[in-house]
Design a protein around this motif. Structure first.
Motif, PDB file in Angstrom:
ATOM      1  N   ASP A 179      17.511  63.446  48.757  1.00  0.00           N
ATOM      2  CA  ASP A 179      18.899  63.814  48.124  1.00  0.00           C
ATOM      3  C   ASP A 179      19.372  62.428  47.408  1.00  0.00           C
ATOM      4  O   ASP A 179      18.509  61.269  47.914  1.00  0.00           O
ATOM      5  N   ASN A 334      22.915  70.518  60.425  1.00  0.00           N
ATOM      6  CA  ASN A 334      22.036  71.410  59.829  1.00  0.00           C
ATOM      7  C   ASN A 334      21.480  70.996  58.466  1.00  0.00           C
ATOM      8  O   ASN A 334      22.124  71.182  57.249  1.00  0.00           O
ATOM      9  N   VAL A 335      20.514  70.188  58.684  1.00  0.00           N
ATOM     10  CA  VAL A 335      19.924  69.591  57.351  1.00  0.00           C
ATOM     11  C   VAL A 335      18.554  70.571  57.041  1.00  0.00           C
ATOM     12  O   VAL A 335      18.041  70.937  57.919  1.00  0.00           O
ATOM     13  N   SER A 336      18.111  70.612  55.751  1.00  0.00           N
ATOM     14  CA  SER A 336      16.931  71.241  55.260  1.00  0.00           C
ATOM     15  C   SER A 336      15.868  70.264  55.764  1.00  0.00           C
ATOM     16  O   SER A 336      15.854  68.998  55.144  1.00  0.00           O
ATOM     17  N   ARG A 338      11.534  70.136  55.242  1.00  0.00           N
ATOM     18  CA  ARG A 338      10.591  70.765  54.875  1.00  0.00           C
ATOM     19  C   ARG A 338       9.275  70.148  55.218  1.00  0.00           C
ATOM     20  O   ARG A 338       8.915  68.911  54.615  1.00  0.00           O
ATOM     21  N   VAL A 350      13.439  65.943  53.751  1.00  0.00           N
ATOM     22  CA  VAL A 350      14.847  66.071  54.266  1.00  0.00           C
ATOM     23  C   VAL A 350      15.854  66.027  53.100  1.00  0.00           C
ATOM     24  O   VAL A 350      16.310  65.039  52.528  1.00  0.00           O
ATOM     25  N   GLN A 351      16.914  67.028  53.217  1.00  0.00           N
ATOM     26  CA  GLN A 351      18.113  67.055  52.225  1.00  0.00           C
ATOM     27  C   GLN A 351      19.349  67.025  53.208  1.00  0.00           C
ATOM     28  O   GLN A 351      19.288  67.976  54.067  1.00  0.00           O
TER      29      GLN A 351
END
Ligand code: UDP
Ligand code: BGC
Ligand code: MN
Length: 352
Positions: A179, A334-336, A338, A350-351
């Motif tokens: 990000d 709470n990060v995204s 993948r 990671v975002q």
């Protein structure tokens, strides 16, 4: 007054121009000279300032520090494989004597720095296990990453060339912050370790992307106590910057990382998060160990200084006061995250 010459008024029309013009030119030259002189002084001042700052930094640097003697290192090794590693009954356990007892610890092979002429033999999703023997160690190497592609392109082939010669089972994870927010190394490490835990790695090595090991004797495995590995970095004249330094490359058991509640999630930008991590050792009765600098030299790939986190000392004081249980692996925001697989690494995007 020299300016008179540039300010002709009617009653001065008969004045002889020449001496005034001369005066005017002299005045301009004086101003230019003065400007140049000031610049020269400024440059000299800046150079002296930088030298003084470097000397101040080196005052805290040490070349001799407490370390595990080379001949005792073997007794400190944490021998543990991932239960996911497939063992072959017909093959012997790997032997590490040659690496540990190498009398010529300098880099003695040509590590390719180009991704194009690199062979990915034996690598699957950045993971490797030797063919001819059963590895005694399983290690997850966790690299926090944002916008350093030039470094990653050098790091990946170099590290695989280095690690594949060590007869260990390892997997390389690149944890990329995808990000536009300020870099947060602590969150990336926490996400990385959680991912490595899914794959049941008992040992982790937290690794900057710009550090390349130079000694073949630098075995990439855990010891019973957390071990700081990047001691002698060329940028710092191969001296340890300060005794409490834990940043750069550090190996520790996964269970120790969990007990320490991982890294703080609160440091954004450069600095402090590793010092905060160091402060998490003592409450768990852990001490940091090191090997001799002759086994742990690194080169750092060049880069500009990142933006300093001006809040770093405040957060460190705050965390020390409140205890580390309120900020870390257990309170990961709470990060995204993948996970995707590439031949040379497992990517966790990671975002924040
Ligand atoms: N890093 C990154 N992108 C950034 C800042 C840091 O990938 O914008 C990662 C990278 O792995 C790097 C490490 O964090 O090696 C440490 O940061 P940096 O090299 O700036 O700090 P240094 O240790 O050189 O002071
Ligand atoms: C910073 C650390 C950094 C160290 C070495 C310290 O002042 O707080 O984050 O790793 O310097 O550069
Ligand atoms: Mn760096």
């Amino acid at each position: 007054m020299p300016l008179v010459c540039c300010n002709f008024s009617e009653n001065r029309i008969n004045i002889n121009l020449y001496p005034r013009l001369k005066l005017c030119i002299e005045y301009i030259i004086t101003i230019i000279c003065w400007g140049l002189q000031t610049r020269v002084y400024t440059i000299i001042f800046l150079i002296l300032g930088r030298v003084a700052w470097k000397q101040k930094q080196y005052r805290y640097s040490v070349y001799v520090y407490p370390h595990i003697p080379a001949e005792l290192l073997e007794a400190h090794l944490y021998i543990q494989r991932s239960p996911k590693l497939v063992l072959h009954q017909s093959k012997p356990d790997c032997i590490y004597d040659e690496i540990l007892n190498n009398t010529d610890p300098r880099l003695n092979w040509e590590a390719s720095k180009k991704i194009d002429d690199f062979s990915a033999n034996g690598l699957v999703n950045g993971s490797y296990a030797p063919e001819h023997c059963n590895a005694l160690f399983s290690v997850a190497i966790i690299v926090p990453f944002k916008n350093r592609h030039r470094h990653l392109d050098i790091f990946l082939p170099y590290m695989h060339n280095f690690l594949r010669k060590q007869d260990i089972h390892y997997r390389l994870y690149v944890i990329e912050q995808q990000d536009e927010k300020i870099f947060n190394k602590g969150i990336l490490f926490n996400v990385g370790v959680k991912t490595a835990m899914l794959h049941k790695f008992p040992c982790i090595i937290l690794h900057d992307v710009d550090l390349l090991p130079l000694n073949t004797t630098n075995l990439y495995v855990c010891t019973n106590e957390p071990r700081h590995m990047s001691i002698g970095i060329d940028k710092y004249r191969f001296m340890l910057q300060y005794e409490d330094l834990i940043g750069g490359v550090v190996a520790l058991k996964t269970e120790q990382y969990v007990a320490m509640n991982g890294y703080s999630n609160r440091f954004h930008g450069w600095g402090g998060e590793d010092d905060d991590f160091y402060h998490r050792l003592a409450p768990q009765k852990l001490t940091l160990v090191r090997s001799h600098v002759e086994m742990t030299r690194y080169t750092m790939l060049g880069h500009p200084q990142e933006r300093l986190n001006s809040n770093r000392y405040k957060i460190m004081r705050d965390n020390n006061k409140r205890g580390f249980i309120r900020d870390g692996l257990s309170t990961l925001p709470n990060v995204s995250a993948r996970i995707s697989n590439h031949p040379l690494f497992t990517l966790v995007g990671v975002q924040l």
